[in-house]
Write a protein that holds these residues in place. Sequence first.
Motif, PDB file in Angstrom:
ATOM      1  N   LEU A  80      -9.656  -9.360  -6.707  1.00 15.51           N
ATOM      2  CA  LEU A  80      -8.589  -8.981  -5.795  1.00 15.51           C
ATOM      3  C   LEU A  80      -7.725 -10.175  -5.443  1.00 15.51           C
ATOM      4  O   LEU A  80      -8.046 -11.312  -5.778  1.00 15.51           O
ATOM      5  N   ALA A  81      -6.641  -9.907  -4.772  1.00 15.99           N
ATOM      6  CA  ALA A  81      -5.810 -10.954  -4.173  1.00 15.99           C
ATOM      7  C   ALA A  81      -5.318 -10.418  -2.836  1.00 15.99           C
ATOM      8  O   ALA A  81      -5.344  -9.214  -2.585  1.00 15.99           O
ATOM      9  N   VAL A  82      -4.881 -11.317  -1.984  1.00 19.05           N
ATOM     10  CA  VAL A  82      -4.412 -10.937  -0.652  1.00 19.05           C
ATOM     11  C   VAL A  82      -2.976 -11.403  -0.479  1.00 19.05           C
ATOM     12  O   VAL A  82      -2.665 -12.574  -0.738  1.00 19.05           O
ATOM     13  N   VAL A  83      -2.115 -10.489  -0.064  1.00 13.92           N
ATOM     14  CA  VAL A  83      -0.740 -10.857   0.258  1.00 13.92           C
ATOM     15  C   VAL A  83      -0.498 -10.594   1.737  1.00 13.92           C
ATOM     16  O   VAL A  83      -0.918  -9.566   2.278  1.00 13.92           O
ATOM     17  N   ALA A  84       0.137 -11.554   2.404  1.00  9.25           N
ATOM     18  CA  ALA A  84       0.514 -11.393   3.804  1.00  9.25           C
ATOM     19  C   ALA A  84       1.955 -10.891   3.831  1.00  9.25           C
ATOM     20  O   ALA A  84       2.890 -11.653   3.598  1.00  9.25           O
ATOM     21  N   ALA A  85       2.125  -9.613   4.075  1.00 11.12           N
ATOM     22  CA  ALA A  85       3.461  -9.007   4.092  1.00 11.12           C
ATOM     23  C   ALA A  85       3.402  -7.728   4.902  1.00 11.12           C
ATOM     24  O   ALA A  85       2.327  -7.136   5.073  1.00 11.12           O
ATOM     25  N   GLY A  86       4.547  -7.288   5.383  1.00 13.98           N
ATOM     26  CA  GLY A  86       4.591  -6.087   6.199  1.00 13.98           C
ATOM     27  C   GLY A  86       4.174  -4.835   5.461  1.00 13.98           C
ATOM     28  O   GLY A  86       3.572  -3.927   6.040  1.00 13.98           O
ATOM     29  N   THR A  87       4.495  -4.765   4.171  1.00 14.83           N
ATOM     30  CA  THR A  87       4.048  -3.678   3.300  1.00 14.83           C
ATOM     31  C   THR A  87       3.705  -4.255   1.936  1.00 14.83           C
ATOM     32  O   THR A  87       4.201  -5.318   1.561  1.00 14.83           O
ATOM     33  N   ALA A  88       2.878  -3.552   1.197  1.00 12.35           N
ATOM     34  CA  ALA A  88       2.618  -3.899  -0.193  1.00 12.35           C
ATOM     35  C   ALA A  88       3.669  -3.206  -1.053  1.00 12.35           C
ATOM     36  O   ALA A  88       3.857  -1.990  -0.940  1.00 12.35           O
ATOM     37  N   PRO A  89       4.389  -3.946  -1.905  1.00 10.75           N
ATOM     38  CA  PRO A  89       5.439  -3.301  -2.705  1.00 10.75           C
ATOM     39  C   PRO A  89       4.930  -2.169  -3.579  1.00 10.75           C
ATOM     40  O   PRO A  89       5.626  -1.178  -3.782  1.00 10.75           O
ATOM     41  N   LEU A  90       3.698  -2.313  -4.084  1.00 12.27           N
ATOM     42  CA  LEU A  90       3.120  -1.297  -4.956  1.00 12.27           C
ATOM     43  C   LEU A  90       1.963  -0.620  -4.229  1.00 12.27           C
ATOM     44  O   LEU A  90       0.894  -1.207  -4.047  1.00 12.27           O
ATOM     45  N   ALA A  91       2.181   0.592  -3.788  1.00 12.22           N
ATOM     46  CA  ALA A  91       1.148   1.352  -3.089  1.00 12.22           C
ATOM     47  C   ALA A  91       1.452   2.833  -3.256  1.00 12.22           C
ATOM     48  O   ALA A  91       2.577   3.228  -3.552  1.00 12.22           O
ATOM     49  N   ARG A  92       0.423   3.652  -3.085  1.00  9.82           N
ATOM     50  CA  ARG A  92       0.598   5.099  -3.165  1.00  9.82           C
ATOM     51  C   ARG A  92      -0.108   5.742  -1.990  1.00  9.82           C
ATOM     52  O   ARG A  92      -1.213   5.348  -1.628  1.00  9.82           O
ATOM     53  N   LEU A  93       0.517   6.733  -1.407  1.00  8.25           N
ATOM     54  CA  LEU A  93      -0.126   7.474  -0.332  1.00  8.25           C
ATOM     55  C   LEU A  93      -1.276   8.299  -0.898  1.00  8.25           C
ATOM     56  O   LEU A  93      -1.251   8.710  -2.051  1.00  8.25           O
ATOM     57  N   GLY A  94      -2.260   8.518  -0.075  1.00  3.54           N
ATOM     58  CA  GLY A  94      -3.401   9.322  -0.497  1.00  3.54           C
ATOM     59  C   GLY A  94      -4.467   8.543  -1.221  1.00  3.54           C
ATOM     60  O   GLY A  94      -5.509   9.095  -1.567  1.00  3.54           O
ATOM     61  N   THR A  95      -4.215   7.248  -1.468  1.00  3.83           N
ATOM     62  CA  THR A  95      -5.202   6.436  -2.180  1.00  3.83           C
ATOM     63  C   THR A  95      -5.851   5.410  -1.269  1.00  3.83           C
ATOM     64  O   THR A  95      -6.690   4.650  -1.715  1.00  3.83           O
ATOM     65  N   VAL A  96      -5.469   5.376  -0.004  1.00  4.62           N
ATOM     66  CA  VAL A  96      -5.983   4.357   0.908  1.00  4.62           C
ATOM     67  C   VAL A  96      -6.634   5.042   2.104  1.00  4.62           C
ATOM     68  O   VAL A  96      -5.985   5.324   3.109  1.00  4.62           O
ATOM     69  N   PRO A  97      -7.920   5.364   1.999  1.00  6.45           N
ATOM     70  CA  PRO A  97      -8.590   6.031   3.113  1.00  6.45           C
ATOM     71  C   PRO A  97      -8.731   5.115   4.312  1.00  6.45           C
ATOM     72  O   PRO A  97      -8.599   3.905   4.217  1.00  6.45           O
ATOM     73  N   THR A  98      -9.022   5.714   5.473  1.00  4.86           N
ATOM     74  CA  THR A  98      -9.226   4.928   6.677  1.00  4.86           C
ATOM     75  C   THR A  98     -10.627   4.349   6.707  1.00  4.86           C
ATOM     76  O   THR A  98     -11.501   4.743   5.940  1.00  4.86           O
TER      77      THR A  98
END
Length: 379
Positions: free
Chosen positions: A69-87
Amino acid sequence: MIDIESGQSVPRAGALLRAVERYGDTFTGELPLSVVESNSGVHATLDGLFADLTTTRARLDRAAASEGLAVVAAGTAPLARLGTVPTADGDPRYARMADAYRRLADEQLICGVHVHADVPDRDAAVRALCVIAPWLPVLLALSASSPYWLGADTGYASWRTMVWQRWPTAGPPGCFAGAEEYDRMVGELVGSGVIGDPGMIYYDLRPSAHLPTLELRVCDACPRVETVVLIAALHRALVTDALARLDAGGSGCDGNHARLRAATWRAARSGLEGELVDPVTRRPAPAPAVVRRMLRRLRPALEAHGDWEAVRSLAEEALARGSAAERLRTAVAREDLLAGVDRLLADTRGRARPAARPPRPAAKDRAARDDGRAAAGAR
């Protein structure tokens, strides 16, 4: 958190937190499993804060690399999809929030930087809210790092702000005579059932619920540590300045919060590249002019903390570089979104330029791959 190969945001907070558990509560989970919160120690000097944040990011980066993995400090991730990031798993509070707020919780794929500044007491913190609030959009503009949402350019420098302000208690703080009135309002909101606890007061600025501090919450997470340090110094100076003005008999804002919300929208839309609403004239002005006006206002407070020269230098550097949002857009325009992720990653790691990647697929192959994919709290 992102997958190092695809640049895609991934819900693997659990694995990363296990890899850094030896550092105690420096790293904690958040509502979405694609986010890890990093907490600094308490610092009186900017050098101490800078060293802390740099060390913390390096530890997190090494741990992430061991997991692919890698970690980016940003307000949003440019590449993301809804429904793939559970709580978050196993946290009853987050489970209740996910159930109560549904789509808001599902789309909470955002990161901010929060800064706590000491205050003498809770009454002072509450009374300072209105004095500081008109200047918060300037700090937002300095931090703006989230122009992309689900793989598309939103046209905003901080789309995180637009996502965040949908929550029922987000936005500019109100005006209160003191802590008793503020706490009564919080109790009424909790009693209404709209929010579950005092921690869900999501104002851009708020008295901490458990610390003797005033907490800044308006800013995007910042790729460069230098930006975090600049914002922390400015927040401390704003608190110092506000308390001095109140002690001298000054008053807060006039209660017209429509202007504050409009100024916040302007900063989220423009960042440092357009106009901001000048808190003094209430008219549009170029962002550099508004930033420098704030520095002039805060110079006595900055000098009292020994921060003036460092903050002036950091602010001028920020204005010369432009916002993180603009630097991200430039990288994407030159190549593609993955290059933008590389830019964020390089800034988060403190490198002058992105590390070289292996040769990329031909344009046709890369387009097919892209069809399959649609990130400090400083005290």
